[in-house]
Design a protein around this motif. Structure first.
Motif, PDB file in Angstrom:
ATOM      1  N   GLN A  14       0.852  -1.178   0.000  1.00 55.25           N
ATOM      2  CA  GLN A  14       0.000   0.000   0.000  1.00 55.25           C
ATOM      3  C   GLN A  14       0.893   1.235   0.000  1.00 55.25           C
ATOM      4  OE1 GLN A  14      -0.356  -2.422   2.359  1.00 55.25           O
ATOM      5  NE2 GLN A  14      -2.174  -3.433   1.564  1.00 55.25           N
ATOM      6  N   GLY A  15       0.355   2.339  -0.540  1.00 56.64           N
ATOM      7  CA  GLY A  15       1.148   3.564  -0.576  1.00 56.64           C
ATOM      8  C   GLY A  15       0.266   4.782  -0.444  1.00 56.64           C
ATOM      9  N   SER A  16       0.705   5.888  -1.001  1.00 49.76           N
ATOM     10  CA  SER A  16      -0.098   7.111  -0.958  1.00 49.76           C
ATOM     11  C   SER A  16      -1.239   7.006  -1.953  1.00 49.76           C
ATOM     12  CB  SER A  16       0.785   8.322  -1.303  1.00 49.76           C
ATOM     13  OG  SER A  16       1.237   8.223  -2.644  1.00 49.76           O
ATOM     14  N   SER A  17      -2.204   7.901  -1.848  1.00 54.39           N
ATOM     15  CA  SER A  17      -3.357   7.873  -2.739  1.00 54.39           C
ATOM     16  C   SER A  17      -2.928   7.991  -4.194  1.00 54.39           C
ATOM     17  CB  SER A  17      -4.306   9.024  -2.393  1.00 54.39           C
ATOM     18  OG  SER A  17      -4.731   8.918  -1.063  1.00 54.39           O
ATOM     19  N   SER A  18      -1.899   8.785  -4.448  1.00 56.27           N
ATOM     20  CA  SER A  18      -1.438   8.999  -5.815  1.00 56.27           C
ATOM     21  C   SER A  18      -0.791   7.752  -6.395  1.00 56.27           C
ATOM     22  CB  SER A  18      -0.451  10.176  -5.853  1.00 56.27           C
ATOM     23  OG  SER A  18       0.658   9.906  -5.012  1.00 56.27           O
ATOM     24  N   ALA A  19      -0.425   6.801  -5.535  1.00 54.65           N
ATOM     25  CA  ALA A  19       0.238   5.582  -6.012  1.00 54.65           C
ATOM     26  C   ALA A  19      -0.741   4.433  -6.240  1.00 54.65           C
ATOM     27  CB  ALA A  19       1.301   5.153  -4.995  1.00 54.65           C
ATOM     28  N   ASN A  20      -2.044   4.673  -6.012  1.00 51.94           N
ATOM     29  CA  ASN A  20      -3.021   3.603  -6.139  1.00 51.94           C
ATOM     30  C   ASN A  20      -3.026   2.955  -7.513  1.00 51.94           C
ATOM     31  OD1 ASN A  20      -4.070   3.319  -3.602  1.00 51.94           O
ATOM     32  ND2 ASN A  20      -5.807   4.672  -3.918  1.00 51.94           N
TER      33      ASN A  20
ATOM     34  N   GLN B 182      -3.982  -7.475   7.145  1.00 54.46           N
ATOM     35  CA  GLN B 182      -4.630  -6.696   6.097  1.00 54.46           C
ATOM     36  C   GLN B 182      -4.560  -7.360   4.727  1.00 54.46           C
ATOM     37  OE1 GLN B 182      -1.741  -6.092   7.452  1.00 54.46           O
ATOM     38  NE2 GLN B 182      -0.338  -4.950   6.150  1.00 54.46           N
ATOM     39  N   THR B 183      -3.915  -8.525   4.629  1.00 54.07           N
ATOM     40  CA  THR B 183      -3.700  -9.149   3.330  1.00 54.07           C
ATOM     41  C   THR B 183      -5.009  -9.609   2.690  1.00 54.07           C
ATOM     42  OG1 THR B 183      -1.509  -9.885   4.014  1.00 54.07           O
ATOM     43  CG2 THR B 183      -2.468 -11.002   2.130  1.00 54.07           C
ATOM     44  N   MET B 184      -5.979 -10.016   3.506  1.00 54.26           N
ATOM     45  CA  MET B 184      -7.230 -10.521   2.952  1.00 54.26           C
ATOM     46  C   MET B 184      -7.948  -9.480   2.122  1.00 54.26           C
ATOM     47  SD  MET B 184      -9.221 -13.066   2.544  1.00 54.26           S
ATOM     48  CE  MET B 184      -8.697 -14.275   3.765  1.00 54.26           C
ATOM     49  N   LEU B 185      -7.919  -8.213   2.553  1.00 51.30           N
ATOM     50  CA  LEU B 185      -8.631  -7.200   1.776  1.00 51.30           C
ATOM     51  C   LEU B 185      -7.955  -6.976   0.419  1.00 51.30           C
ATOM     52  CD1 LEU B 185      -7.103  -4.108   1.885  1.00 51.30           C
ATOM     53  CD2 LEU B 185      -7.676  -4.453   4.291  1.00 51.30           C
ATOM     54  N   VAL B 186      -6.632  -7.146   0.366  1.00 50.33           N
ATOM     55  CA  VAL B 186      -5.928  -7.037  -0.912  1.00 50.33           C
ATOM     56  C   VAL B 186      -6.318  -8.194  -1.827  1.00 50.33           C
ATOM     57  CG1 VAL B 186      -3.671  -6.946  -2.042  1.00 50.33           C
ATOM     58  CG2 VAL B 186      -3.994  -5.834   0.179  1.00 50.33           C
ATOM     59  N   LEU B 187      -6.347  -9.412  -1.262  1.00 56.66           N
ATOM     60  CA  LEU B 187      -6.734 -10.578  -2.057  1.00 56.66           C
ATOM     61  C   LEU B 187      -8.169 -10.447  -2.565  1.00 56.66           C
ATOM     62  CD1 LEU B 187      -5.236 -13.552   0.009  1.00 56.66           C
ATOM     63  CD2 LEU B 187      -4.374 -12.598  -2.135  1.00 56.66           C
ATOM     64  N   ARG B 188      -9.048  -9.958  -1.717  1.00 52.39           N
ATOM     65  CA  ARG B 188     -10.447  -9.787  -2.141  1.00 52.39           C
ATOM     66  C   ARG B 188     -10.538  -8.842  -3.316  1.00 52.39           C
ATOM     67  NH1 ARG B 188     -14.980  -8.787   2.176  1.00 52.39           N
ATOM     68  NH2 ARG B 188     -16.169  -9.701   0.473  1.00 52.39           N
TER      69      ARG B 188
END
Length: 474
Positions: free
Chosen positions: A251-257, A286-292
């Motif tokens: 995860q990063g800054s909003s601009s890096a999304n 927090q990994t589950m939300l990334v996988l989802r």
């Protein structure tokens, strides 16, 4: 390109926090947005993460300012961690037999899953309350006797870099780092099981079912790198072969999304094209939300969809953003997960049920949790959600699906609950009423406890923790 736009909207929070313009000074750090204080004679500090608070791009052309706060994303399940600490302290204070004439308090900070906020929270513990002047303490009434940190490896790693220099006792309620520095380790106690037992359990599982052709997905941090460099070679020596080893995007800054999403999409494409049907996922809470989010991408794409058997580590938990509440979770059907032991604690659910965001003024975590969970506005809210209805404060947490908030105590919350009692039993051992100084009463006893050397507290805490039976199979 349309898919990227859709996925970015998914990654963004329900609301963007707005902060009014203010004079910003170079001497004032960006504030930690979410805190919860209840001061007592002796205080337990907590550094945890409930929310991601993203910053706009920093160009160093003006001092730090709240205007830099851009997006807020709430992991609603993690609010239970804060409640577990508050509940344990409440239980102790209501039992006069535990620490006579001494009240416990707490100071809980949101580390925002970021190094900078974790360092800042650690430094605030060394400052007078509400005044960020590290090493300057006016009075001792709010000095913490111990700090409980988590839920992931990085939060604890960053806080211990500061607090161990001050010989502050620390307890990790989630995965903890492997520290090379013996001096740091002297003040650290892990509530989470030793990772090597879990890895050997995974290896035995693979060998038992003869799953020798597998894939690996791991989080891009030191803990993930250590897993790849130290553990996977042991798997290879036992005949396990790897089809792919992929790193989850940070995860990063909003601009890096945009870049994060692009990396994630490329990774999921690779996984789907490989032949391995068994995939080890080494992640954090927090990994589950990334996988989802990444698997949701497959619903909007023409990519081949293959069923994969996921084996997930105990550090992971089912977490999601409120926006994900209606998404399917079929990608984890049939998955295998290691877990940390937990059990239901009498009175905890009742404690949760009576919480009210209108009356709980000191709990700054609760407002953002409530608004995002029930998709409404609390009075005097600064969140830009004016098209939403107002919250009544009477919304029922027990009406929520488990993917948003669990009423039963989770494993991480149970670790926090046990951590508080480990501290309490250590303090109880050193309390004057349990020593030759029985004649010392009241305030004098409190003073003696507040002056106990930190290393003595650390040793006593370690005596009261039994980790050997924490790891179980699910």
């Amino acid at each position: 390109m349309m898919v990227l736009v859709v996925l970015l909207l998914v990654l963004l929070p329900q609301a963007v926090s707005k902060f009014p313009g203010a004079e910003c000074s170079i001497s004032d750090p960006l504030p930690i947005l979410y805190k919860y204080y209840q001061l007592g004679d002796l205080n337990i500090a907590g550094i945890t993460s409930q929310n991601f608070v993203f910053l706009s791009s920093i160009n160093f052309e003006k001092p730090p300012c709240p205007e830099l706060f851009d997006d807020t994303m709430v992991l609603t399940q993690l609010y239970q961690h804060i409640l577990a600490l508050a509940f344990a302290v409440k239980e102790v204070n209501e039992n006069p037999q535990i620490l006579p004439n001494v009240t416990l308090g707490f100071q809980i900070y949101n580390s925002q899953f970021s190094a900078s906020s974790t360092y800042q929270a650690s430094m605030e513990l060394l400052s007078t309350q509400e005044r960020f002047i590290p090493n300057y303490k006016c009075g001792i009434h709010n000095n913490p006797v111990v700090v409980i940190g988590g839920p992931n490896y990085n939060v604890f790693l960053h806080m211990t870099a500061i607090l161990s220099n001050y010989k502050m006792p620390q307890l990790a309620y989630g995965s903890a780092p492997v520290l090379e520095n013996e001096k740091e380790g002297a003040f650290i106690t892990q509530m989470f099981p030793n990772g090597i037992h879990q890895y050997m359990g995974i290896l035995q599982l693979l060998l038992h079912f003869r799953w020798t052709w597998i894939g690996v997905v791991y989080l891009d941090d030191d803990n993930g790198d250590r897993f790849v460099q130290k553990v996977l070679p042991i798997f290879s020596q036992r005949g396990i072969c790897f089809d792919f080893i992929e790193r989850l995007p940070k995860q990063g800054s909003s601009s890096a999304n945009n870049l994060i999403v692009e990396k994630g999409i490329n990774m999921i494409k690779k996984i789907m094209t490989h032949t391995a049907n068994v995939v080890i996922v080494h992640g954090e809470i927090q990994t589950m939300l990334v996988l989802r989010t990444l698997f949701q991408y497959l619903k909007f794409s023409n990519e081949p969809k293959k069923a994969k058997l996921l084996i997930m580590t105990a550090q992971m938990d089912f977490t999601s953003f409120p926006l994900q509440r209606l998404w399917d979770v079929d990608f984890i059907h049939g998955a295998l997960s290691f877990a940390v032991h937990s059990k239901e604690v009498v009175g905890f659910q009742e404690f949760i049920q009576i919480r009210n965001p209108i009356s709980e003024k000191e709990d700054k975590f609760m407002r953002v949790f409530w608004e995002h969970t029930f998709d409404c506005l609390l009075p005097v809210s600064m969140v830009d959600m004016m098209d939403k209805e107002f919250c009544t404060g009477e919304e029922k947490l027990e009406s929520l699906p488990g993917s948003i908030f669990e009423m039963s105590m989770t494993a991480h919350s149970y670790n926090i609950y046990n951590a508080v009692y480990a501290v309490v039993h250590a303090l109880q051992t050193m309390h004057p009423s349990n020593s030759k100084q029985r004649t010392i009463a009241g305030g004098q006893g409190k003073k003696l406890l507040s002056q106990v050397p930190s290393q003595t507290i650390s040793l006593e805490i370690a005596k009261h923790i039994n980790i050997s039976c924490h790891l179980i199979y699910l």
